[in-house]
Design an enzyme around this catalytic site. Structure first.
Site, PDB file in Angstrom:
ATOM      1  N   LYS A 119       0.875  -1.179   0.000  1.00 47.67           N
ATOM      2  CA  LYS A 119       0.000   0.000   0.000  1.00 47.67           C
ATOM      3  C   LYS A 119       0.903   1.217   0.000  1.00 47.67           C
ATOM      4  O   LYS A 119       2.046   1.148   0.481  1.00 47.67           O
ATOM      5  CB  LYS A 119      -0.883   0.005   1.254  1.00 47.67           C
ATOM      6  CG  LYS A 119      -2.186   0.739   1.087  1.00 47.67           C
ATOM      7  CD  LYS A 119      -3.131  -0.018   0.182  1.00 47.67           C
ATOM      8  CE  LYS A 119      -4.554   0.354   0.330  1.00 47.67           C
ATOM      9  NZ  LYS A 119      -5.453  -0.604  -0.309  1.00 47.67           N
ATOM     10  N   GLY A 141     -24.938   2.301  -0.330  1.00 49.79           N
ATOM     11  CA  GLY A 141     -23.844   2.863  -1.123  1.00 49.79           C
ATOM     12  C   GLY A 141     -24.178   2.705  -2.587  1.00 49.79           C
ATOM     13  O   GLY A 141     -24.530   1.603  -3.042  1.00 49.79           O
ATOM     14  N   GLY A 200     -22.077   4.115  -5.188  1.00 47.18           N
ATOM     15  CA  GLY A 200     -20.931   4.613  -5.951  1.00 47.18           C
ATOM     16  C   GLY A 200     -20.483   3.543  -6.913  1.00 47.18           C
ATOM     17  O   GLY A 200     -21.302   2.739  -7.387  1.00 47.18           O
TER      18      GLY A 200
END
Ligand code: NAD
Length: 423
Positions: A114, A226, A228
């Protein structure tokens, strides 16, 4: 608790608390040695870079970026790059560890990484963001690459950012290297399926779970929190496959219609009106109401910590498909397990995202681009095989699917370390 557990530093938000409590019990159950714990507790590489960028007002600002490669025993590191003003290296490290687990759960040959830059993308112009991205790429270029570490989009980064990273990297390496980054636009080696592979992968897993529960598609009512990228694509694909979507919501609120929403119309409505509320004959509901609404499958696809000790006992769904990261708190996870609600954990349910990235990487390396159907078929076989592995372990141990998934991932990582002679 061993001192090695403390080194995991998984301490931000529920995402991390959940992992810590699961991991502690798994480590004890697996009777890990001190050496094994140490290998699982320490990132292989933490790179922090500080670099100047001239902003458009003529001033120069020193930016900070990180890239953490947690474990690469199973293959090159893989993980997103995020832009966030509160980015901290410890949290980046936690997320890199989770990526190592996620890649191992779906058995793709990647380790976990990450990274990101400490910046608020809303406070800089697009041009400045490009300069920042390119400067960050120059700083970490020695540590990334198709066989070292492959970045992807994450919070506040998108395919345009991926193009800047790729372009800068290729200039530095003096060669084309499309497999150095995933989440690219289709015109530069990206995959159309990758844009919805998180949702599609989750649905493949859900369909296996429905078979195990003996639930028929025609009778399954789904509520999705949600709307999105992940939530909307999940609603679209489920609707296309014949499921009844009873409720959807976004940050402003939601809508419910017990005999089913017309999802293509809802999507059009959201595009034109910028909201879901007041859609056609549906009733408006709050996000809290959506979570406890009458449905068979609940799909949290927005934020973490949505299902908690206050609403877990009121959840009516028989299956929770965690497309969001860490939508269920530790306590709620146990409460749902006690009520025989099957929670398909994020580390499996939303791993279609990284599995899609893996398919993009394979095609970039071979320069052989497949039809969408072939990509979807391969994604399906990865996800179903991961589901079957997790399901078998959770049945055998009478444990949650989350615990089973972590257990499998840890075993796979340690096996790779053993094969390398590190254990
Ligand atoms: P997105 O930003 O495209 O969509 C987020 C949605 O959540 C929006 O509809 C927003 O309105 C809604 N939302 C925000 N606050 C809300 C609230 N309080 N109640 C209800 N809805 C709310 O993000 P996304 O890419 O769809 O990601 C959603 C989740 O899935 C995140 O947890 C993300 O980490 C996880 N995830 C995404 C991917 C991916 O490929 N995009 C992969 C793995 C995991």
């Amino acid at each position: 608790m061993s001192k090695n557990h403390e080194r995991i530093h998984i301490d931000e938000k529920n995402l991390c608390n959940l992992c810590v409590s699961e991991l502690e019990s798994i480590y004890a159950e697996l009777k890990l040695t001190e050496s094994e714990l140490e290998i699982l507790s320490m990132p292989r590489r933490i790179v922090t870079v500080q670099f100047p960028v001239r902003l458009s007002n003529g001033s120069t600002h020193m930016f900070i970026g990180h890239r953490v490669q947690f474990n690469d025993a199973r293959g090159p590191s893989k993980g997103g790059i995020r832009f966030h003003p509160d980015l901290k290296v410890d949290h980046v490290s936690d997320l890199a560890f989770l990526m190592s687990l996620k890649c191992a759960v779906v058995d793709i040959p990647f380790g976990g990484a990450k990274g990101g830059v400490v910046v608020n993308p809303k406070e800089v112009s697009r041009g400045e963001l490009e300069l920042i991205t390119r400067a960050y790429t120059r700083e970490i270029a020695d540590f990334i690459g198709p066989f070292k570490d492959i970045p992807a989009p994450d919070v506040y980064t998108d395919e345009k950012v991926m193009v800047w990273i790729l372009d800068e990297y290729e200039h530095l390496m003096r060669e084309h290297a499309p497999a150095a980054v995933t989440g690219k636009p289709v015109g530069l080696g990206g995959l159309k399926v990758r844009t919805y592979s998180t949702s599609l992968g989750g649905i493949y897993v859900l369909e296996e779970a429905l078979k195990k529960e003996g639930m028929k598609k025609s009778e399954v009512r789904v509520a999705i929190q949600g709307f999105g990228n992940v939530g909307e694509n999940a609603a679209r694909i489920l609707h296309e496959r014949g499921y009844t979507i009873t409720a959807v919501s976004n940050s402003k609120g939601g809508i419910i219609k017990q005999n089913g929403l017309n999802i293509p119309e809802v999507i059009k409505y959201k595009r034109t009106e910028g909201r879901l509320e007041d859609f056609d004959t549906a009733e408006n509901i709050s996000n809290e109401e959506l979570l406890v609404s009458d449905c068979d499958v609940l799909v949290p696809a927005a934020l973490s910590d949505q299902i908690d000790q206050f609403n877990a006992d009121n959840i009516k769904a028989k299956i929770v498909l965690e497309l969001a990261n860490a939508p269920t708190t530790t306590v709620a996870d146990i409460m749902l397990f006690d009520r025989s609600v099957r929670v398909i954990p994020d580390v499996l349910a939303n791993a279609g995202g990284v599995a899609g990235s893996y398919l993009e990487w394979i095609q970039n390396l071979s320069n052989d681009y497949w039809e969408d159907n072939r990509v979807a078929d391969r994604l399906r076989s990865i996800m179903i095989s991961a589901f079957n592995d997790v399901y078998a372990t959770c049945e055998q141990d009478a444990s949650t699917m989350r615990k089973a998934a972590f257990k499998i991932a840890i075993k796979r990582i340690l096996d790779a370390e053993r094969l390398r002679g590190n254990l």
